[in-house]
Design a protein around this motif. Structure first.
Motif, PDB file in Angstrom:
ATOM      1  N   ASN A  73      53.050-119.545   3.474  1.00 53.52           N
ATOM      2  CA  ASN A  73      53.872-120.317   4.396  1.00 53.52           C
ATOM      3  C   ASN A  73      53.893-121.775   3.972  1.00 53.52           C
ATOM      4  O   ASN A  73      52.946-122.527   4.217  1.00 53.52           O
ATOM      5  CB  ASN A  73      53.338-120.176   5.824  1.00 53.52           C
ATOM      6  CG  ASN A  73      54.210-120.877   6.847  1.00 53.52           C
ATOM      7  OD1 ASN A  73      55.242-121.459   6.515  1.00 53.52           O
ATOM      8  ND2 ASN A  73      53.801-120.819   8.095  1.00 53.52           N
ATOM      9  N   ASP A 129      55.364-124.123   5.231  1.00 55.12           N
ATOM     10  CA  ASP A 129      55.463-125.043   6.360  1.00 55.12           C
ATOM     11  C   ASP A 129      54.111-125.358   6.984  1.00 55.12           C
ATOM     12  O   ASP A 129      54.038-126.170   7.910  1.00 55.12           O
ATOM     13  CB  ASP A 129      56.380-124.454   7.440  1.00 55.12           C
ATOM     14  CG  ASP A 129      57.809-124.293   6.952  1.00 55.12           C
ATOM     15  OD1 ASP A 129      58.264-125.139   6.162  1.00 55.12           O
ATOM     16  OD2 ASP A 129      58.467-123.306   7.354  1.00 55.12           O
ATOM     17  N   LEU A 139      60.181-121.568   5.410  1.00 58.44           N
ATOM     18  CA  LEU A 139      61.141-120.664   6.033  1.00 58.44           C
ATOM     19  C   LEU A 139      62.576-121.124   5.808  1.00 58.44           C
ATOM     20  O   LEU A 139      63.454-120.307   5.505  1.00 58.44           O
ATOM     21  CB  LEU A 139      60.852-120.559   7.534  1.00 58.44           C
ATOM     22  CG  LEU A 139      61.782-119.654   8.334  1.00 58.44           C
ATOM     23  CD1 LEU A 139      61.679-118.207   7.861  1.00 58.44           C
ATOM     24  CD2 LEU A 139      61.452-119.750   9.825  1.00 58.44           C
ATOM     25  N   GLY A 160      54.902-113.865  11.096  1.00 61.33           N
ATOM     26  CA  GLY A 160      53.751-114.567  10.553  1.00 61.33           C
ATOM     27  C   GLY A 160      52.650-113.560  10.270  1.00 61.33           C
ATOM     28  O   GLY A 160      52.511-112.558  10.973  1.00 61.33           O
ATOM     29  N   LEU A 180      54.072-115.708   5.368  1.00 64.45           N
ATOM     30  CA  LEU A 180      55.304-115.303   6.022  1.00 64.45           C
ATOM     31  C   LEU A 180      55.754-113.962   5.456  1.00 64.45           C
ATOM     32  O   LEU A 180      55.727-113.750   4.240  1.00 64.45           O
ATOM     33  CB  LEU A 180      56.420-116.329   5.786  1.00 64.45           C
ATOM     34  CG  LEU A 180      56.214-117.734   6.334  1.00 64.45           C
ATOM     35  CD1 LEU A 180      57.396-118.618   5.946  1.00 64.45           C
ATOM     36  CD2 LEU A 180      56.027-117.720   7.837  1.00 64.45           C
TER      37      LEU A 180
END
Length: 222
Positions: A127, A129, A155, A174, A215
């Protein structure tokens, strides 16, 4: 991951349909074997000889009807166009591979071409982010500071990439929301079912899924 993948397969394809699955970066074959046991035909692609040997050993212990539905190809996923015709698969899995690819967008475009119309591309990536979350929750402040903005696969970017290769994002989850800081080799808790239920719920619920370590994105070929 297995529950999420099963949910998407059951929801997208007719019950009882035997799917053609391509598993790029299959590792030791646990995921591929699970799908083969469910009745699907799976082609696993892996470049590590030790992992291939382990997958072949695991497959050898299965009944003949399962063995004949699985094929193993040595490769890194970039040469799918050499081994397979476009549109050859209903489901393409690429779990834990994209973050190691030198040209991830090119790899994704090649995998998308392998999908039949209406087929699903399943990705598991770090991920981008939330790379500072893990060290931050562990009290590693210097590590958290150093990890801001270090991973590019967020994302928003992946959503744009999937749209650009003709497999727009259908849904996402997630993975490892609360458990990523658990040390390797830790003893499994007695309430493992509850732990899994919490992770599964968090993995589909905002805002928790947005700060997961990984993710899981599912795009569908239009």
């Amino acid at each position: 991951m297995a529950r999420q993948l099963e949910e998407q397969i059951v929801g997208r394809f007719p019950v009882g349909r035997r799917l053609r699955v391509l598993d790029v970066g299959m590792g030791r074959g646990a995921r591929a074997l699970r799908l083969v046991r469910a009745g699907h035909r799976v082609t696993g692609v892996e470049q590590d000889p030790a992992s291939i040997a382990a997958a072949r050993e695991a497959l050898a212990g299965e009944p003949e009807g399962i063995r004949e539905r699985m094929r193993i190809v040595q490769g890194d996923g970039r040469d799918t166009g050499v081994h397979f015709l476009p549109g050859s698969f209903d489901v393409v899995l690429c779990h834990g591979v994209l973050m190691h690819a030198e040209e991830p967008d090119a790899l994704l475009a090649g995998l998308a071409r392998m999908l039949a119309h209406g087929g699903m591309l399943s990705l598991l990536v770090r991920n981008g982010d939330a790379p500072a979350m893990r060290p931050g929750l562990s009290g590693d402040w210097a590590g958290a500071l150093a990890n801001f903005g270090t991973v590019s696969h967020g994302l928003t970017r992946l959503t744009a990439t999937l749209a650009g290769i003709g497999a727009p994002l259908h849904t996402w989850y997630g993975v490892r929301v609360f458990t990523d800081t658990v040390p390797d080799g830790a003893v499994l808790p007695d309430d493992m079912d509850t732990l899994l239920a919490v992770e599964e719920r968090a993995g589909r619920t905002d805002p928790y899924r947005g700060v997961a370590a990984l993710l899981h994105l599912c795009g569908v070929r239009g």
